[in-house]
Design a protein around this motif. Structure first.
Motif, PDB file in Angstrom:
ATOM      1  N   LEU A   1       0.834  -1.205   0.000  1.00 34.72           N
ATOM      2  CA  LEU A   1       0.000   0.000   0.000  1.00 34.72           C
ATOM      3  C   LEU A   1       0.869   1.255   0.000  1.00 34.72           C
ATOM      4  N   SER A   2       1.898   1.252   0.816  1.00 27.35           N
ATOM      5  CA  SER A   2       2.809   2.388   0.907  1.00 27.35           C
ATOM      6  C   SER A   2       3.483   2.671  -0.432  1.00 27.35           C
ATOM      7  N   ASN A   3       4.054   1.645  -1.033  1.00 26.23           N
ATOM      8  CA  ASN A   3       4.764   1.833  -2.292  1.00 26.23           C
ATOM      9  C   ASN A   3       3.833   2.235  -3.426  1.00 26.23           C
ATOM     10  N   LEU A   4       2.646   1.653  -3.471  1.00 25.72           N
ATOM     11  CA  LEU A   4       1.687   2.036  -4.522  1.00 25.72           C
ATOM     12  C   LEU A   4       1.318   3.513  -4.408  1.00 25.72           C
ATOM     13  N   ILE A   5       1.073   3.978  -3.190  1.00 21.48           N
ATOM     14  CA  ILE A   5       0.735   5.389  -2.980  1.00 21.48           C
ATOM     15  C   ILE A   5       1.909   6.279  -3.379  1.00 21.48           C
ATOM     16  N   MET A   6       3.119   5.901  -2.966  1.00 22.29           N
ATOM     17  CA  MET A   6       4.287   6.719  -3.316  1.00 22.29           C
ATOM     18  C   MET A   6       4.533   6.743  -4.822  1.00 22.29           C
ATOM     19  N   ILE A   7       4.321   5.622  -5.481  1.00 21.86           N
ATOM     20  CA  ILE A   7       4.495   5.564  -6.938  1.00 21.86           C
ATOM     21  C   ILE A   7       3.491   6.486  -7.629  1.00 21.86           C
ATOM     22  N   ILE A   8       2.239   6.395  -7.208  1.00 22.61           N
ATOM     23  CA  ILE A   8       1.193   7.245  -7.798  1.00 22.61           C
ATOM     24  C   ILE A   8       1.510   8.721  -7.566  1.00 22.61           C
ATOM     25  N   LEU A   9       1.870   9.071  -6.332  1.00 26.09           N
ATOM     26  CA  LEU A   9       2.178  10.473  -6.024  1.00 26.09           C
ATOM     27  C   LEU A   9       3.394  10.968  -6.789  1.00 26.09           C
ATOM     28  N   TYR A  10       4.421  10.136  -6.856  1.00 25.90           N
ATOM     29  CA  TYR A  10       5.640  10.556  -7.552  1.00 25.90           C
ATOM     30  C   TYR A  10       5.385  10.730  -9.051  1.00 25.90           C
ATOM     31  N   LYS A  11       4.695   9.785  -9.651  1.00 25.74           N
ATOM     32  CA  LYS A  11       4.439   9.878 -11.093  1.00 25.74           C
ATOM     33  C   LYS A  11       3.512  11.051 -11.428  1.00 25.74           C
ATOM     34  N   SER A  12       2.564  11.334 -10.547  1.00 29.94           N
ATOM     35  CA  SER A  12       1.573  12.366 -10.833  1.00 29.94           C
ATOM     36  C   SER A  12       1.969  13.762 -10.370  1.00 29.94           C
ATOM     37  N   PHE A  13       2.734  13.840  -9.274  1.00 30.28           N
ATOM     38  CA  PHE A  13       2.973  15.148  -8.652  1.00 30.28           C
ATOM     39  C   PHE A  13       4.435  15.421  -8.301  1.00 30.28           C
ATOM     40  N   LYS A  14       5.387  14.783  -8.984  1.00 29.37           N
ATOM     41  CA  LYS A  14       6.784  14.937  -8.596  1.00 29.37           C
ATOM     42  C   LYS A  14       7.286  16.372  -8.711  1.00 29.37           C
ATOM     43  N   GLU A  15       6.648  17.163  -9.541  1.00 29.25           N
ATOM     44  CA  GLU A  15       7.070  18.564  -9.684  1.00 29.25           C
ATOM     45  C   GLU A  15       6.551  19.432  -8.541  1.00 29.25           C
ATOM     46  N   SER A  16       5.462  19.023  -7.904  1.00 32.91           N
ATOM     47  CA  SER A  16       4.876  19.871  -6.869  1.00 32.91           C
ATOM     48  C   SER A  16       4.975  19.305  -5.453  1.00 32.91           C
ATOM     49  N   LEU A  17       5.323  18.031  -5.315  1.00 36.46           N
ATOM     50  CA  LEU A  17       5.467  17.431  -3.979  1.00 36.46           C
ATOM     51  C   LEU A  17       6.928  17.135  -3.707  1.00 36.46           C
ATOM     52  N   SER A  18       7.338  17.383  -2.473  1.00 37.37           N
ATOM     53  CA  SER A  18       8.708  17.061  -2.085  1.00 37.37           C
ATOM     54  C   SER A  18       8.826  15.562  -1.822  1.00 37.37           C
ATOM     55  N   ILE A  19      10.062  15.087  -1.793  1.00 36.74           N
ATOM     56  CA  ILE A  19      10.296  13.678  -1.504  1.00 36.74           C
ATOM     57  C   ILE A  19       9.806  13.350  -0.101  1.00 36.74           C
ATOM     58  N   TRP A  20      10.022  14.256   0.839  1.00 41.65           N
ATOM     59  CA  TRP A  20       9.585  13.949   2.203  1.00 41.65           C
ATOM     60  C   TRP A  20       8.067  13.926   2.318  1.00 41.65           C
ATOM     61  N   THR A  21       7.364  14.713   1.521  1.00 45.15           N
ATOM     62  CA  THR A  21       5.893  14.668   1.533  1.00 45.15           C
ATOM     63  C   THR A  21       5.412  13.325   0.999  1.00 45.15           C
ATOM     64  N   ILE A  22       6.022  12.860  -0.072  1.00 41.65           N
ATOM     65  CA  ILE A  22       5.679  11.548  -0.634  1.00 41.65           C
ATOM     66  C   ILE A  22       5.982  10.454   0.386  1.00 41.65           C
ATOM     67  N   SER A  23       7.098  10.593   1.088  1.00 41.02           N
ATOM     68  CA  SER A  23       7.481   9.622   2.108  1.00 41.02           C
ATOM     69  C   SER A  23       6.499   9.600   3.275  1.00 41.02           C
ATOM     70  N   VAL A  24       6.070  10.772   3.708  1.00 44.05           N
ATOM     71  CA  VAL A  24       5.084  10.849   4.804  1.00 44.05           C
ATOM     72  C   VAL A  24       3.794  10.152   4.387  1.00 44.05           C
ATOM     73  N   CYS A  25       3.330  10.396   3.175  1.00 43.81           N
ATOM     74  CA  CYS A  25       2.117   9.724   2.686  1.00 43.81           C
ATOM     75  C   CYS A  25       2.325   8.214   2.647  1.00 43.81           C
ATOM     76  N   GLY A  26       3.500   7.776   2.202  1.00 43.22           N
ATOM     77  CA  GLY A  26       3.812   6.353   2.186  1.00 43.22           C
ATOM     78  C   GLY A  26       3.792   5.756   3.579  1.00 43.22           C
ATOM     79  N   ALA A  27       4.367   6.458   4.557  1.00 42.48           N
ATOM     80  CA  ALA A  27       4.399   5.959   5.936  1.00 42.48           C
ATOM     81  C   ALA A  27       2.992   5.861   6.523  1.00 42.48           C
ATOM     82  N   VAL A  28       2.169   6.850   6.252  1.00 41.02           N
ATOM     83  CA  VAL A  28       0.792   6.827   6.751  1.00 41.02           C
ATOM     84  C   VAL A  28       0.034   5.642   6.158  1.00 41.02           C
ATOM     85  N   PHE A  29       0.187   5.423   4.860  1.00 40.12           N
ATOM     86  CA  PHE A  29      -0.513   4.304   4.223  1.00 40.12           C
ATOM     87  C   PHE A  29       0.096   2.955   4.596  1.00 40.12           C
TER      88      PHE A  29
END
Length: 176
Positions: free
Chosen positions: A88-116
């Motif tokens: 679940l964590s990796n799927l969310i991070m993959i989706i966020l990175y592919k869709s929003f890598k220009e507007s989300l920081s790596i740590w934001t993607i990581s926080v979302c991954g940790a929560v999921f």
């Protein structure tokens, strides 16, 4: 030759993630009396792989690390919790990175991954004990997920910024 370089690099990342996973499993719980909270340093390797190589490879690293780590030092229940949270964590991070890598920081993607990751683990826990009251523990895990996810994201960002200077790292995405 290109595929061999990529395979060797992936093998190295799986090995590093597995070593971190095994060492971290030997460490005491971060907060005594609050079960299930770990830093999750091995997840930084999957996040690093997502940034450097791609989503399929990040999932592969997480999957292999989880299987091998469970064989070497875990149990069936730890495997179930780890694989559910990791997927679940990796799927969310993959989706966020592919869709929003220009507007989300790596740590934001990581926080979302940790929560999921925590949500996935609670899902398995609720199925095992057949009681959805385990979700009462969700606020505690969300706070820990934000803190640990931020730390993993900052760590991965530091690693990525230093490793992208290495010629092999720069050429990995082109090996596909």
């Amino acid at each position: 030759m290109k595929n061999i370089k990529k395979l060797v690099f992936l093998s190295m990342l799986v090995s590093i993630a597995l070593i971190i996973y095994i060492i971290e499993a030997q460490l005491p719980v971060l907060l005594p009396g609050v079960p299930g909270i770990k830093l999750g340093l091995a997840n930084s390797i999957s996040l690093f792989a997502l940034l450097v190589i791609g989503g399929k490879e990040a999932l592969l690293i997480m999957f292999l690390r989880t299987i091998l780590g469970s064989f070497l030092g875990g149990s069936m229940s730890s495997f179930l919790y780890s694989i559910a949270g990791g997927l679940l964590s990796n799927l969310i991070m993959i989706i966020l990175y592919k869709s929003f890598k220009e507007s989300l920081s790596i740590w934001t993607i990581s926080v979302c991954g940790a929560v999921f990751h925590n949500i996935g683990q609670l899902l398995i826990a609720s199925l095992i004990v057949q009681d959805f009251r385990v979700y009462l523990y969700l606020p505690v895990l969300m706070v820990s997920g934000v803190i640990t996810g931020y730390f993993i994201g900052v760590t991965t960002n530091y690693l990525y910024n230093h490793m992208k200077k290495v010629p092999l790292i720069n050429g990995l995405k082109e090996l596909d």
